[in-house]
Design a protein around this motif. Structure first.
Motif, PDB file in Angstrom:
ATOM      1  N   PRO A  56       0.804  -1.240   0.000  1.00  0.00           N
ATOM      2  CA  PRO A  56       0.000   0.000   0.000  1.00  0.00           C
ATOM      3  C   PRO A  56       0.829   1.278   0.000  1.00  0.00           C
ATOM      4  N   GLN A  57       1.958   1.260   0.709  1.00  0.00           N
ATOM      5  CA  GLN A  57       2.738   2.484   0.872  1.00  0.00           C
ATOM      6  C   GLN A  57       3.798   2.678  -0.207  1.00  0.00           C
ATOM      7  N   ASN A 113     -11.791   0.224   4.485  1.00  0.00           N
ATOM      8  CA  ASN A 113     -11.184   1.311   3.715  1.00  0.00           C
ATOM      9  C   ASN A 113      -9.847   1.760   4.305  1.00  0.00           C
ATOM     10  N   ALA A 114      -8.962   0.807   4.469  1.00  0.00           N
ATOM     11  CA  ALA A 114      -7.599   1.097   4.928  1.00  0.00           C
ATOM     12  C   ALA A 114      -6.896   1.949   3.870  1.00  0.00           C
ATOM     13  N   PRO A 115      -5.647   2.376   4.132  1.00  0.00           N
ATOM     14  CA  PRO A 115      -4.948   3.205   3.141  1.00  0.00           C
ATOM     15  C   PRO A 115      -4.980   2.591   1.743  1.00  0.00           C
ATOM     16  N   ASN A 172      -3.970   1.442  -1.860  1.00  0.00           N
ATOM     17  CA  ASN A 172      -2.745   0.837  -2.364  1.00  0.00           C
ATOM     18  C   ASN A 172      -2.172   1.691  -3.497  1.00  0.00           C
ATOM     19  N   GLN A 173      -1.052   2.340  -3.195  1.00  0.00           N
ATOM     20  CA  GLN A 173      -0.437   3.258  -4.154  1.00  0.00           C
ATOM     21  C   GLN A 173       0.166   2.526  -5.354  1.00  0.00           C
ATOM     22  N   CYS A 181      -7.662  -1.345  -1.363  1.00  0.00           N
ATOM     23  CA  CYS A 181      -7.009  -1.070  -0.080  1.00  0.00           C
ATOM     24  C   CYS A 181      -6.268  -2.302   0.422  1.00  0.00           C
TER      25      CYS A 181
END
Length: 203
Positions: free
Chosen positions: A81-82, A148-150, A152-153, A168
């Motif tokens: 995700p980060q 709805n977690a962070p 995924n970039q 997410c």
């Protein structure tokens, strides 16, 4: 290997060379061997019939340890995700303890999903609905999707931010080695177009 010659024992033929011996398999005590080497060489056959007994007796040969399943490693794709792009990682898998038709090695991926057991889905189609010769298995966090977690970039990156719904949580993608899904092959950048198509269509 030691023998107590002061004890009178009935000799039996070695299961390999038929030489007379008073030593047996320590696990089942039903098969006789004249040396540890002959027990070792006969073990692939004998292990199928070797049933342990509770009591211990003297003049035994140590039984070889059970055969451990062979660990395998494959390349997988991690969408963290980060991180702003997916990357290839190495995943260790262990074959099932009792191989059967249709079973697949179990991947060790829990470290990427520390708070829950991941779910998985299998992609069998790629771009324009074309069937995938090597289906893709996506492992994901059901809890991250639910709360709805962070976002995924790495998935935003491969979809150019055009997905109708953001994904997410982490995703790990393993690649089957064929349509029968009985093992894994190495996943890599060639699999990204099919994954991008999936994430663009995800609702």
């Amino acid at each position: 290997m030691s023998m107590n010659h002061s004890v009178s024992l009935i000799n039996h033929p070695c299961a390999v060379c038929f030489m007379s011996t008073s030593m047996w398999c320590s696990r089942c005590q039903n098969v006789w061997y004249c040396s540890p080497e002959h027990l070792q060489s006969d073990w692939p056959r004998h292990r199928l019939e070797c049933v342990p007994i509770a009591s211990a007796r003297s003049h035994v040969l140590p039984t070889p340890p059970p055969v451990q399943p062979q660990l395998i490693t494959v390349s997988a794709i991690l969408f963290a995700p980060q991180e702003d792009r997916p990357r290839v990682i190495t995943v260790t898998c262990t074959p099932p303890s009792t191989p059967a038709q249709g079973t697949c090695p179990a991947p060790f991926i829990q470290e990427y999903f520390p708070r829950e057991q991941p779910n998985n889905i299998v992609l069998t189609q790629g771009l324009n609905g074309e069937p995938l010769r090597f289906p893709l298995q996506l492992w994901y966090s059901p809890g991250a999707l639910a709360v709805n977690a962070p976002i995924n970039q790495a998935i935003i990156r491969i979809t150019s931010g055009s997905a109708s719904k953001p994904w997410c949580g982490p995703v790990i993608v393993l690649k089957y080695n064929g349509s029968r899904r009985q093992g894994y092959a190495d996943a890599g950048s060639n699999d990204l177009p099919a994954l991008s198509a999936y994430f663009l269509a995800y609702k």
